[in-house]
Design a protein around this motif. Structure first.
Motif, mmCIF file in Angstrom:
data_model
loop_
_atom_site.group_PDB
_atom_site.id
_atom_site.type_symbol
_atom_site.label_atom_id
_atom_site.label_comp_id
_atom_site.label_asym_id
_atom_site.label_seq_id
_atom_site.Cartn_x
_atom_site.Cartn_y
_atom_site.Cartn_z
ATOM 1 N N ASP A 1 12.665 -86.252 27.018
ATOM 2 C CA ASP A 1 12.244 -86.479 28.397
ATOM 3 C C ASP A 1 13.381 -86.828 29.342
ATOM 4 O O ASP A 1 13.139 -87.080 30.528
ATOM 5 C CB ASP A 1 11.207 -87.609 28.439
ATOM 6 N N VAL A 2 14.618 -86.885 28.861
ATOM 7 C CA VAL A 2 15.737 -87.277 29.713
ATOM 8 C C VAL A 2 16.835 -86.223 29.666
ATOM 9 O O VAL A 2 16.907 -85.401 28.755
ATOM 10 C CB VAL A 2 16.313 -88.650 29.299
ATOM 11 N N ASP A 3 17.698 -86.280 30.700
ATOM 12 C CA ASP A 3 18.866 -85.396 30.754
ATOM 13 C C ASP A 3 20.113 -86.088 30.235
ATOM 14 O O ASP A 3 21.129 -85.444 29.976
ATOM 15 C CB ASP A 3 19.090 -84.939 32.197
ATOM 16 N N GLY A 4 20.047 -87.397 30.111
ATOM 17 C CA GLY A 4 21.153 -88.194 29.591
ATOM 18 C C GLY A 4 20.624 -89.548 29.197
ATOM 19 O O GLY A 4 19.505 -89.939 29.570
ATOM 20 N N LEU A 5 21.421 -90.301 28.435
ATOM 21 C CA LEU A 5 20.940 -91.570 27.896
ATOM 22 C C LEU A 5 22.071 -92.592 27.911
ATOM 23 O O LEU A 5 23.214 -92.274 27.555
ATOM 24 C CB LEU A 5 20.437 -91.369 26.470
ATOM 25 N N VAL A 6 21.745 -93.816 28.317
ATOM 26 C CA VAL A 6 22.663 -94.944 28.246
ATOM 27 C C VAL A 6 22.071 -95.949 27.270
ATOM 28 O O VAL A 6 20.875 -96.265 27.333
ATOM 29 C CB VAL A 6 22.863 -95.601 29.624
ATOM 30 N N VAL A 7 22.893 -96.457 26.363
ATOM 31 C CA VAL A 7 22.435 -97.453 25.403
ATOM 32 C C VAL A 7 23.177 -98.760 25.635
ATOM 33 O O VAL A 7 24.407 -98.764 25.797
ATOM 34 C CB VAL A 7 22.612 -96.963 23.946
ATOM 35 N N ALA A 8 22.414 -99.850 25.724
ATOM 36 C CA ALA A 8 23.007 -101.188 25.840
ATOM 37 C C ALA A 8 23.256 -101.698 24.433
ATOM 38 O O ALA A 8 22.410 -102.344 23.820
ATOM 39 C CB ALA A 8 22.074 -102.121 26.607
ATOM 40 N N ALA A 9 24.418 -101.392 23.904
ATOM 41 C CA ALA A 9 24.712 -101.619 22.495
ATOM 42 C C ALA A 9 24.981 -103.093 22.199
ATOM 43 O O ALA A 9 25.138 -103.928 23.095
ATOM 44 C CB ALA A 9 25.922 -100.781 22.084
ATOM 45 N N LEU A 10 25.042 -103.390 20.917
ATOM 46 C CA LEU A 10 25.376 -104.732 20.460
ATOM 47 C C LEU A 10 26.880 -104.974 20.589
ATOM 48 O O LEU A 10 27.686 -104.046 20.400
ATOM 49 C CB LEU A 10 24.970 -104.900 18.991
#
Length: 330
Positions: A230-239
């Motif tokens: 459902d997205v064109d890109g993704l950002v992850v708030a990593a550990l």
């Protein structure tokens, strides 16, 4: 005699403009009611008021940010010597950074707001607006890009964040602190301007969807797998310094292999992302080798805006988030 400075005051809504006695903070006053009274500003500051969006900042969308950036750009083109934007505090830091991405700040651009409504005891809005107008009238502030003025402190958009949910001293910059302050109707700058700019090489209205995925103990790849279609890109708030669980790491790599850029940030409010310290599944070394992009010191919400507006303008993620130079060999 002070040189006259024409400052555009653009109101978007939020607590700072709540109309009393609006207990639910849903009714907003027009910008004319936010302008300090004659004689309450230093000589030479002429305020040009303009209403923009008139909404709580929790309702802001990327389209609204684009509209606001266009309004600020128009005010600068029309000859304003500075711009002050009043805004709700929930997403104020994101709007400040979005203006840094989208507006060429030839003049000072300042964002401010309030934590206490006008009908509550000790409202902070009038003092914040006044300090923001004083700061925006100083040409030396322009090279700093958009700034946030709150409680007489001046913070750059890239670093500032809302650190407290209710106190009036809600904003700070964990990595560096304020770059200046306002006192006795003067702006005192403590640190020089940032070494670079966040202004995007191309700007366009938002046309893509970018997801933001949090991490915590035991978060596996299922959420990323569900988001990817459902997205064109993704950002992850990593550990920590850029780590995720092995399962989540595999899902993020699969997302990148599907042609959708994945950007790694940290859920920590301060500190750097590592490049080549830890190895193994879900480590920063393996994620970088798999082609994921790392956002440096940008917070997750700000990295999301950079990827969203950058992709909308056709800028590759590798250009938006360049890899750091290799560390010297030991």
């Amino acid at each position: 005699m002070a040189v006259p400075r024409s400052i555009a005051l653009i109101a978007t809504g939020g607590t700072v403009s709540v109309a009393p006695p609006s207990a639910d903070c849903q009714t907003h006053r027009g910008v004319g009611e936010l302008v300090p009274r004659p004689g309450d500003l230093p000589d030479g500051i002429e305020v040009v008021p303009r209403d923009a969006l008139g909404m709580s900042s929790r309702r802001m969308t990327p389209d609204d940010l684009w509209t606001l950036a266009s309004t600020v750009t128009e005010a600068i083109a029309a000859g304003s010597n500075g711009v002050v934007v009043t805004h709700g505090t929930d997403t104020l830091e994101e709007t400040a950074y979005a203006l840094g991405l989208l507006v060429e700040t030839r003049v000072p651009v300042v964002i401010t707001g309030a934590m206490r409504s006008p009908h509550h005891s000790g409202p902070d809005g009038p003092a914040n607006i006044r300090a923001a107008l004083v700061a925006a009238a100083v040409p030396d502030l322009a090279p700093y890009g958009p700034t946030v003025v709150f409680q007489d402190e001046v913070h750059v958009a890239r670093l500032v964040t809302k650190m407290h949910s209710t106190r009036i001293a809600a904003f700070s910059s964990p990595a560096a602190g304020p770059v200046g302050f306002v006192a006795e109707d003067r702006l005192e700058l403590l640190l020089g301007p940032p070494p670079g700019t966040d202004l995007l090489p191309g700007r366009a209205a938002p046309s893509v969807r970018v997801g933001l995925l949090p991490t915590a103990t035991g978060i596996d790849g299922s959420a990323a797998e569900a988001l990817t279609p459902d997205v064109d890109g993704l950002v992850v708030a990593a550990l920590g310094a850029g780590h995720v669980s092995p399962s989540l790491g595999a899902a993020l790599v699969a997302c990148a292999e599907a042609g959708k850029p994945v950007v790694v940030t940290s859920r920590c409010p301060d500190g750097a992302l590592l490049a080549d310290t830890y190895a193994g599944a879900g480590s920063e070394r393996e994620l970088r080798r798999a082609g994921l992009h790392f956002a440096g010191t940008l917070s997750p919400p700000k990295a999301r805006l950079r990827l969203l507006f950058g992709m909308s303008a056709g800028t590759p993620a590798a250009e938006l988030f360049p890899a750091p130079p290799p560390a010297p060999k030991r």
